[in-house]
Design an enzyme around this catalytic site. Structure first.
Site, mmCIF file in Angstrom:
data_model
loop_
_atom_site.group_PDB
_atom_site.id
_atom_site.type_symbol
_atom_site.label_atom_id
_atom_site.label_comp_id
_atom_site.label_asym_id
_atom_site.label_seq_id
_atom_site.Cartn_x
_atom_site.Cartn_y
_atom_site.Cartn_z
ATOM 1 N N THR A 95 0.848 -1.194 0.000
ATOM 2 C CA THR A 95 0.000 0.000 0.000
ATOM 3 C C THR A 95 0.882 1.241 0.000
ATOM 4 O O THR A 95 2.078 1.151 -0.316
ATOM 5 C CB THR A 95 -0.997 -0.039 1.179
ATOM 6 O OG1 THR A 95 -1.963 0.998 1.012
ATOM 7 C CG2 THR A 95 -0.311 0.123 2.529
ATOM 8 N N ASN A 96 0.334 2.393 0.313
ATOM 9 C CA ASN A 96 1.122 3.629 0.325
ATOM 10 C C ASN A 96 0.616 4.547 1.439
ATOM 11 O O ASN A 96 -0.278 4.183 2.192
ATOM 12 C CB ASN A 96 1.065 4.314 -1.049
ATOM 13 C CG ASN A 96 -0.361 4.643 -1.439
ATOM 14 O OD1 ASN A 96 -1.025 5.455 -0.811
ATOM 15 N ND2 ASN A 96 -0.853 3.973 -2.484
ATOM 16 N N ARG A 97 1.183 5.726 1.539
ATOM 17 C CA ARG A 97 0.951 6.587 2.708
ATOM 18 C C ARG A 97 -0.315 7.442 2.633
ATOM 19 O O ARG A 97 -0.570 8.242 3.532
ATOM 20 C CB ARG A 97 2.160 7.514 2.897
ATOM 21 C CG ARG A 97 3.421 6.761 3.289
ATOM 22 C CD ARG A 97 4.568 7.726 3.506
ATOM 23 N NE ARG A 97 4.229 8.770 4.461
ATOM 24 C CZ ARG A 97 4.851 9.939 4.541
ATOM 25 N NH1 ARG A 97 5.810 10.222 3.713
ATOM 26 N NH2 ARG A 97 4.486 10.822 5.458
ATOM 27 N N ALA B 280 -4.624 7.518 -4.354
ATOM 28 C CA ALA B 280 -3.245 7.090 -4.622
ATOM 29 C C ALA B 280 -3.315 5.621 -5.029
ATOM 30 O O ALA B 280 -3.082 4.720 -4.214
ATOM 31 C CB ALA B 280 -2.397 7.288 -3.381
#
Ligand code: CTP
Length: 210
Positions: free
Chosen positions: A21-23, A88
């Site tokens: 995943t991402n931030r 995102a």
């Protein structure tokens, strides 16, 4: 207007208990959905996993992976007058996800990744006359040049570029600062300001109401 907003990160499964995943926290997208509702629009929010409550009055669609987000967006995009893609979306996902939990082995593990569908580029290709498409570009360098390139390549009407190398704004923060670039060459500097204010101003500009 019918406004479709995407928000948050996606999760790409590695196995039964792990994912990539991402931030992204979803705050910018939720602010866009909330501001659009407050301006009197009909809003659908398609969101990856975040720790936020959906704003009151929006139709809420919860998704996990980039593929699920693509399905949710493409099935609703024909009815949308304006689409704002703040999500995102993961650019890559594991080629195959193990159905159980992967057990560790001696030595290295190589994870093979493949591209996910570029939702925004797909929306740009099938954009109908009068439909407005807004993308977000999170960059750490060459902010304006990279954002302008995405605007062109993905056939967008507007792109909101934000510098994610700054720690005072962006990921996780309640504040943001974006440069909004139009396909006609217009440039607006929004913020630094609370994300809800950035969202309201962005909507006012792209819908041409002020
Ligand atoms: N986006 C999307 N689908 C993807 C990846 C991104 O719809 N699979 C959208 C995002 O929601 C955002 C915009 O595209 O609005 C910018 O995403 P980004 O990943 O930064 O753009 P890329 O063209 O993939 O450029 P790069 O990876 O080179 O930064």
């Amino acid at each position: 207007m019918n406004i479709l907003v995407s928000a948050g990160p996606t999760r790409e499964k590695i196995d039964a208990v792990r994912f990539i995943t991402n931030r992204s926290t979803g705050k910018m997208g939720y602010a866009v959905a909330e501001a659009a509702c407050a301006l009197g629009h009909r809003v659908t929010l398609v969101s990856g996993p975040v720790a936020l409550r959906p704003p009151e009055g929006v139709e809420f669609v919860s998704v996990e992976s980039a593929a699920e987000m693509a399905g949710a967006i493409f099935s609703r995009s024909p009815q949308a007058d304006l689409i704002v893609m703040t999500a995102a979306v993961a650019d890559y996902r594991p080629v195959s996800a193990a159905s159980g939990k992967l057990k560790k082995q001696p030595g290295r593990l190589t994870l093979e990744l493949e591209r996910t569908v570029d939702i925004l580029a797909g929306l740009g290709q099938e954009k109908r006359p009068g439909q407005l498409l807004v993308g977000f570009a999170a960059e750490t360098e060459n902010l304006l040049a990279y954002a302008a390139d995405k605007l062109e390549r993905k056939n967008l009407d507007w792109i909101a570029a934000n510098d994610v190398s700054r720690s005072d704004i962006g990921f996780g923060s309640d504040r943001n600062a974006v440069t909004l670039i139009g396909r006609n060459g217009a440039i607006f500097e929004l913020g630094p300001a609370p994300k809800i204010e950035i969202a309201r101003r962005l909507l006012e500009i792209v819908t041409g109401c002020c």
